[in-house]
Design a protein around this motif. Structure first.
Motif, short mmCIF file in Angstrom:
data_model
loop_
_atom_site.label_atom_id
_atom_site.label_comp_id
_atom_site.label_asym_id
_atom_site.label_seq_id
_atom_site.Cartn_x
_atom_site.Cartn_y
_atom_site.Cartn_z
N TRP A 228 0.83 -1.20 0.00
CA TRP A 228 0.00 0.00 0.00
C TRP A 228 0.87 1.25 0.00
N PRO A 588 -9.90 7.34 -3.61
CA PRO A 588 -10.04 5.90 -3.41
C PRO A 588 -11.49 5.44 -3.49
N ARG A 618 -8.05 -1.70 -4.34
CA ARG A 618 -8.17 -1.80 -2.88
C ARG A 618 -8.34 -3.25 -2.41
#
Lengths: 647, 146
Positions: A228, A588, A618
């Motif tokens: 991430w 996001p 994600r």
């Protein structure tokens, strides 16, 4: 004074670890309870002094004590406080101190939560961890003390922490990763202790399991966080680079995954014992190898530090002693180990064996791809690098086979399973997965990709078989609640982790095939249409941060005429190091990320801009979190809480 | 053969077969994906192959960077202080790309001796010199670096 105290505390911790490595081990050998009982207080003493040393270093950072060389190199008076503290592990010396600190933490945790363990076993386990601590404390004191002073000519201000590391990701990623790496030392210590005592049995596997699962969960979490962090901080929207340092953390995770499955078989069925021990040795050895690869500077990598070859040599020797010593012990003791049960081909044991084989092969291919360039260079074969296509070509088919086996295994029973049972249980989920995969591959995106069909089939296959197995447990249930509470936490943990696998697979499949990206030159007012979104560049402004100045761009994003959001990517210039940093801006979402980053300024206020559309990205990290959470759930299972070990 | 021995034999055969397939695939994949490193001298002397994916590394010569006005195409020269190679790249250069610093370019050499890069790597640590470049710099006359 404080840094000297830190150094002194570290020396004391080293003395404690020497005692811990010898006295209880001697006591266990001659069966002397008094000597063995020294293990616990020594473990605590060692923890205390490493902790003091660690706090001293953190204090030096918080006080901007630039007379300390390590602080001067990795901090700066302008650095925000949270980064001053996380800078403690921002460089080589401090991250090793963190390693030693976490090791002593695990040691003390074993001494606290192992009341069920026989005294001699505990003494041996703690002593083995003490031996590891001797090696690392010596390494710290000898080659990498973080407390060296720069006197009398101390710099007025520090050189600052690498801007890439001034981020929330760095605060949490290394400690998580190290919790995992070092946590495997517990599994290793249990394995060595069992070999020494000759008691490789189900009880040993039961003691070792919660520790191994916990370490494995931390490592998985650390890898997820690393991926991430690389995604948003390295600036270019990739989530896995097959960088040698990433590989270094992936290898112990793969072997660790094999280990937790093999431990399950050893505990339940009393088979695979010597294999399990071997895996425990390898998991920890690969953790050490990872430390060596990152710290020795032999690798060309985004993480590599320019460093001193003496350190590399020291870790290499440490590695050689660990692997050589433990394998020698294994060679002497393992032939005495006998399996307690037989199993047939079509059984759950076989499927767990397949799982182990595939995971080990994966770890081996990663190891080969990572070390091959180093070996070839050392033998004078020229400078090469092994690219991501190598890893993808091998990893993807093996992962796929794993997913197929995972699904079939849900139907398998211990010892023996009839073919009819397999077919009866599995044809429905198989048919449903094909159907769902076909539908999703044809409807999602612009065109049909066969690879997407395969990827989605595997994901659905895992989801459906795992769910079916769960529902199966409800047959003949009086009340659902009763059944829900009857299933063990270990079972829930397994289910959650296996769902996580499917979620990661969905993420990888979709983000690899449907991502869209453009690198373009954008002047004020320029627009771009990408994946149904309309991006308009509104120009850039100058902003000033706490310890940097930046150009902040603005991109207005709309879809079908309605505004979605405005993203503000930055190009930062950090004052202390005069280094440039790309700070990407991300919108996001569960279904897609919109990702924009500024490249370089061009003439007339134009910028090189990278714009990306990342569907389902994600899910990669969501899946990673689920897998780790599954590991944590199993640790909480109450059968590990029992005071006496029931076999 | 007793059934037990038969079973053992099958296990061993399966392992041998499985591992040889694995080794074969691995070597094949490795062979397809190895990128050899060449110094700028080797490229200038024509020792580097054309149309194969290779890596070339060196210091970016100051003042050699040229941008095209309406695309992201850039052109620059790298050197090991003996021979230069021209590199062409379209895209965004890494943050640490700077004239006078060591970089590694990955891509293909075209017929006219220009290196068509699809990837440019610069290191995150300013003091860090990729070992490949360090070895290919035999001496470092200061006037070239300036």
């Amino acid at each position: 004074m404080i840094p000297e105290m830190g150094e002194f505390a570290l020396i004391l911790a080293f003395c404690f670890s020497v005692l811990l490595a010898t006295i209880p081990l001697y006591g266990a050998t001659v069966n002397n309870a008094v000597w063995m009982s020294f293990a616990k207080p020594l473990a605590r003493g060692q923890f205390l002094f490493v902790a003091i040393s660690f706090v001293c270093l953190a204090y030096a950072f918080s006080q901007d004590d630039f007379t300390v060389k390590y602080v001067a190199e990795h901090s700066n008076s302008q650095l925000p406080m949270q980064f001053k503290l996380s800078a403690v592990w921002g460089g080589h010396e401090g991250s090793l101190l963190l390693w030693a600190f976490i090791l002593s933490g695990w040691t003390v945790a074993v001494s606290l939560f192992s009341r069920a363990l026989p005294l001699d076993m505990l003494a041996r386990v703690l002593a083995v961890m003490g031996i590891i601590a001797v090696g690392f404390d010596l390494f710290l004191l000898e080659t990498s003390s973080p407390f060296l002073r720069l006197l009398p000519e101390a710099p007025a201000d520090g050189a600052d922490l690498n801007p890439l590391l001034q981020d929330f990701g760095l605060i949490v990623h290394p400690p998580m990763l190290y919790m995992g790496y070092v946590g495997f030392s517990v599994a290793f210590a249990f394995a060595i202790a069992a070999l020494l005592s000759g008691r490789l049995d189900a009880a040993w596997a039961r003691w070792s399991r919660p520790w191994t699962n916990l370490a494995w969960a931390f490592l998985g979490m650390g890898i997820t966080l690393g991926s991430w962090w690389a995604y948003y901080e390295l600036g270019w929207g990739g989530w896995w680079f097959w960088d040698p340092v990433e590989n270094a953390s992936l290898m112990p995770w793969l072997v660790g995954t094999a280990l937790i499955h093999s431990l399950a078989v050893t505990e339940k069925r009393g088979v695979f014992k010597s294999w399990t021990v071997l895996l425990a040795i390898f998991a920890f050895s690969l953790s050490l190898l990872g430390t060596f690869l990152v710290r020795s500077g032999v690798l060309t990598s985004v993480h590599a530090f320019a460093s001193d070859p003496k350190r590399g040599l020291f870790i290499l020797v440490l590695l050689a002693i660990t692997i050589g010593g433990s394998l020698t012990l294994y060679a002497f003791k393992a032939p005495n180990v006998k399996s307690e049960a037989l199993f047939s081909w079509a059984s759950r044991e076989t499927f767990l064996l397949i799982n182990n084989l595939l995971l080990t092969v994966m770890a081996a291919t990663v190891l080969l791809g990572t070390l091959y360039p180093l070996l070839l260079d050392a033998m004078g074969g020229g400078k090469i690098s092994v690219g991501p296509p190598y890893f993808n070509a091998l990893f993807v088919p093996i992962m796929g086979t794993m997913a197929v086996a995972l699904g079939i295994a849900t139907a398998a029973r211990w010892r023996e399973t009839s073919l009819a049972l397999f077919i009866n249980t599995l044809w429905k989920p198989a048919a449903a997965s094909v159907l769902f995969a076909l539908v999703s591959a044809f409807t999602y995106g612009k065109e049909f990709h066969f690879a997407v069909f395969i990827g989605m089939f595997l994901s659905f296959w895992v989801i459906f078989t795992v769910t079916q197995d769960f529902l199966h447990k409800f047959n003949n249930a009086n009340s659902i609640l009763e059944k829900l509470s009857k299933l063990s936490l270990s079972y829930y943990g397994m289910m959650v982790a296996h769902f996580g696998v499917a979620v990661v697979a969905i993420g990888i499949t979709l983000v690899s095939h449907y991502s869209e990206e453009r690198d373009i030159r954008m002047a004020v007012g320029d627009t771009l249409d990408l994946a149904g979104y309309h991006f308009e560049f509104k120009g850039s402004t100058h902003v000033e941060g706490e310890n940097y100045v930046a150009e902040r761009g603005a991109l207005l994003i709309s879809k079908n005429g309605t505004e979605v959001t405005t993203l503000n990517p930055e190009k930062r210039n950090y004052n202390a190091q005069r280094s440039m940093m790309t700070e990407a801006a991300i919108d996001p979402g569960l279904w897609r990320d919109l990702y924009v980053a500024l490249g370089e300024p061009l003439d007339n206020g134009a910028w090189a801009v990278r714009i990306q559309y990342k569907p389902f990205v994600r899910w990669l990290w969501l899946g990673g979190i689920l897998i780790a959470a599954g590991g944590l759930l199993t640790v909480a299972d109450k059968r590990y809480r029992k005071k006496s070990a029931v076999i | 053969m007793t059934p037990k021995r038969k079973k053992r034999l099958t296990i061993i055969l399966a392992i041998v077969l499985g591992s040889s397939i694995a080794v074969g695939l691995t070597l094949y994949a490795l062979k397809q994906n190895i990128n050899l490193f060449y110094s700028t001298t080797q490229v200038a002397k024509g020792e580097a192959p054309q149309d194969a994916r290779i890596r070339v590394g060196g210091m970016v010569i100051k003042g050699s960077l040229k941008r095209s006005p309406n695309s992201l195409r850039v052109e620059f020269k790298i050197t090991n202080y003996e021979h230069d190679v021209t590199v062409v790249f379209t895209g965004i250069l890494p943050d640490l790309f700077r004239e006078g610093q060591g970089i590694i370019a990955q891509g293909k050499l075209d017929a006219s001796g220009i290196f068509q890069a699809d990837e440019v790597l610069a290191k995150h640590d300013e003091n860090y010199m990729p070992p490949e470049i360090k070895d290919s710099l035999k001496h470092k006359p200061a006037e070239v670096a300036k």
